[in-house]
Motif scaffolding. Structure first.
Motif, mmCIF file in Angstrom:
data_model
loop_
_atom_site.group_PDB
_atom_site.id
_atom_site.type_symbol
_atom_site.label_atom_id
_atom_site.label_comp_id
_atom_site.label_asym_id
_atom_site.label_seq_id
_atom_site.Cartn_x
_atom_site.Cartn_y
_atom_site.Cartn_z
ATOM 1 N N ARG A 137 0.941 -1.311 0.111
ATOM 2 C CA ARG A 137 -0.077 0.002 -0.041
ATOM 3 C C ARG A 137 0.873 1.226 0.123
ATOM 4 O O ARG A 137 0.553 2.378 -0.566
ATOM 5 N N GLN A 138 1.947 1.153 0.670
ATOM 6 C CA GLN A 138 2.856 2.304 0.888
ATOM 7 C C GLN A 138 3.496 2.566 -0.740
ATOM 8 O O GLN A 138 3.571 3.876 -0.990
ATOM 9 N N ASN A 143 3.525 5.616 -5.575
ATOM 10 C CA ASN A 143 3.375 5.703 -7.046
ATOM 11 C C ASN A 143 2.393 6.721 -7.262
ATOM 12 O O ASN A 143 2.617 7.429 -8.372
ATOM 13 N N ALA A 144 1.151 6.889 -6.830
ATOM 14 C CA ALA A 144 0.226 7.562 -7.083
ATOM 15 C C ALA A 144 0.676 9.045 -6.880
ATOM 16 O O ALA A 144 0.543 10.007 -7.640
ATOM 17 N N GLU A 145 1.345 9.306 -5.621
ATOM 18 C CA GLU A 145 2.066 10.671 -5.518
ATOM 19 C C GLU A 145 3.061 10.995 -6.415
ATOM 20 O O GLU A 145 3.189 12.120 -6.920
ATOM 21 N N LEU A 146 3.954 9.909 -7.002
ATOM 22 C CA LEU A 146 4.775 10.261 -8.086
ATOM 23 C C LEU A 146 4.194 10.514 -9.407
ATOM 24 O O LEU A 146 4.277 11.329 -10.118
ATOM 25 N N GLU A 147 3.059 9.970 -9.590
ATOM 26 C CA GLU A 147 2.348 10.233 -10.951
ATOM 27 C C GLU A 147 1.790 11.731 -10.949
ATOM 28 O O GLU A 147 1.828 12.254 -11.778
#
Length: 566
Positions: A137-138, A143-147
């Motif tokens: 989950r982290q 990845n979501a933050e990076l995207e």
């Protein structure tokens, strides 16, 4: 369905499924130490209800249960899109054979734990998969933050690129405009140089024509018809001289004599001339404030400029109208980009008509040389060019505003004079010079044989002796030979050695020898070392030559210098 009362946002959810409450309690006691949130379900229905309501990290399923066994429940869980990757551990006390374990793994189980359960082993297994879930989950959040960051950076980069493209487009447009202006300036400079050269050659021709005509006038018999033809020839040559003045004004090479001029007095003095030029159908209105400052300009050239503008205005009002001349003091601050005028104090002269006006295309070409909207033979196209050249050479600027069917306003910005205005009372026309009281030996130098012959004839007609030479080198040779010379009259624009260079050489070798330097245009550098050299503008009359010679001789006497050969 019960849950541990203490919840924490950092904890993960574990679902325990068993139809026996005792086993659920034992699993709860064993796993309580790991500090995660535990959900309990005693049937497949309760398990599905819990899964749909909560985000579950790990499911512990008993294999042997009524209605649906653990294998069947696992198969149903895997068929749901949300739970295809949820970790499942089978717990069984009966079905522990190898085929049973193989079936469990085929259904997607991550482990198969036999009963009785070893508490430490179960906690260790559960903790491994919980940590794996938490790390997954982290990683997903990262990845979501990076995207998101990549998306923001991409958007910022796209915005920057768009801004950069706009800047590049703007700079390119500015560069193209600057190049066009440079090209136009170079073109106008080239035309100006060509025009100045043509005017210089034309002045030489007019010098020969006017000089010959003035001598011929003295020798003609008293015949009215011959006199009329001679006057026609003189007037034609004088109109040619006026045309060269316009050419030189456009090329900014005419000789200007700036002085402090009172504009209202100047306009008043040429009032009758303006009225005759405008005709009875055009009304002349002058509006000058009493406190108007004097203007620093060549008064003769300003008169010519005002007359040209008045004639243009008259032609723009074929059915009559009003010509208004007004003026005001103006101060220009240093504001780059708003005006090409240098900071300082100016007098703004406005000449407005109520005529047909000009469209943008015509206005853009109005000051171009030889551009005219008049019919063939009705205009040279040099009027506004001459005014533009006068303004620029005087340190000012010409501005034009025009609206079709409304009228045109021409503004002539000229520097404000720092001294009181001089008197503009014009002297009477100069009469023919009287014969000289003393005959001088005059060395006449000019590379143009027509001008040389004509100038020498005018000087001889004054009663002097003319020594003709076609070059500066031959002039120096005459002086070196010891031949008596009282004054030198030399052209400036000559090959190999100019008149200015000849004057330097003469003053160095023969100090005190009077020199008259004649030139067709005023592109002569200021040289304080050449004190006493009198400059004579071509074309010149016999009176002009006589006056220049007298002035040069006065300079020589004032300095108490001896004259060569005297």
């Amino acid at each position: 369905m019960n849950a541990v009362t203490e919840t924490n946002s950092d904890k993960v959810n574990i679902l325990l499924v068993d139809d026996q409450q005792a086993k659920l309690l034992s699993h709860e006691v064993v796993l309580a130490e790991i500090g995660e949130t535990l959900f309990k379900a005693s049937s497949a229905r309760e398990a599905f209800e819990c899964l749909l309501k909560n985000e579950v990290a790990l499911i512990l399923i008993d294999v042997c249960m009524p209605d649906l066994d653990g294998f069947e429940l696992a198969a149903m869980i895997r068929e749901h899109p949300r739970f295809q990757h949820t970790a499942i551990i089978f717990v069984s006390a009966v079905m522990n054979a190898y085929p049973d374990q193989l079936r469990g793994y085929q259904l997607g189980a991550v482990d198969y734990v036999p009963v009785p359960v070893v508490p430490e082993l179960l906690r260790a297994k559960v903790k491994v998969f919980v940590d794996l879930y938490r790390k997954t989950r982290q990683l997903e959040r990262f990845n979501a933050e990076l995207e998101e960051r990549v998306s923001e950076r991409t958007a910022a980069l796209r915005s920057f690129n768009e801004e950069l493209e706009l800047r590049i487009e703007q700079r390119t447009r500015e560069r193209e405009i600057a190049l066009a202006q440079l090209f136009e300036a170079q073109k106008m400079d080239t035309i100006g140089r060509l025009t100045g050269g043509v005017a210089h050659d034309f002045n030489n021709l007019l010098m020969a024509v006017l000089g010959s005509l003035s001598l011929l006038e003295k020798r003609l018999p008293d015949d009215a018809h011959c006199r009329r033809l001679l006057q026609n020839a003189v007037q034609g040559a004088q109109r040619g001289a006026a045309l060269t003045q316009r050419l030189l004004a456009f090329s900014r090479r005419q000789e200007l004599k700036p002085e402090s001029v009172n504009l209202p007095d100047l306009v008043s003095g040429m009032g009758e001339l303006l009225k005759r030029a405008l005709g009875i159908e055009v009304a002349l209105v002058c509006q000058f404030p009493k406190s108007l400052s004097p203007v620093l300009v060549d008064s003769n050239q300003l008169e010519l400029a005002l007359l040209n503008l008045a004639l243009n205005a008259r032609d723009a009002m074929p059915s009559g109208g009003t010509l208004t001349i007004r003026a005001a003091d103006e101060a220009v601050d240093q504001q780059p980009g708003e005006s090409s005028l240098k900071p300082g104090e100016y007098v703004r002269i406005g000449i407005s008509d109520s005529g047909v006006g000009m469209d943008e295309a015509t206005l853009a070409k109005a000051t171009d040389p030889f551009f005219t909207t008049k019919g063939p033979g009705k205009g040279t196209g040099l009027g506004l060019s001459m005014v533009h050249g006068l303004a620029a050479q005087s340190g000012g600027q010409l501005r034009i505003e025009s609206t079709p069917n409304v009228g045109t306003t021409v503004e002539l910005w000229l520097p404000r004079a720092k001294t009181n205005a001089v008197s503009l009372v014009r002297s009477a026309d100069r009469t023919a010079p009287s014969p000289a009281s003393k005959a001088y030996r005059v060395l006449v130098v000019d590379d143009d044989l027509l001008v040389l012959t004509g100038t020498a004839a005018l000087i001889e007609d004054l009663g002097h002796v003319a020594i003709e030479v076609p070059s500066a080198a031959e002039a120096l040779a005459v002086l070196a030979s010891g031949e008596a010379v009282d004054v030198i009259v030399t052209d400036h624009a000559m090959p190999n050695m100019t008149g200015l260079q000849l004057a330097h050489s003469v003053q160095e070798k023969y100090p005190g020898l009077p020199i008259v330097l004649a030139t067709g245009y005023a592109e002569l550098p200021a040289d304080p070392a050449l004190f006493g050299v009198v400059k004579l503008a071509k074309p010149c009359s016999q009176s002009d030559i006589a006056a220049a010679m007298q002035t040069a001789m006065k300079y020589a006497r004032r300095e108490n210098l001896s004259v060569v050969g005297s």
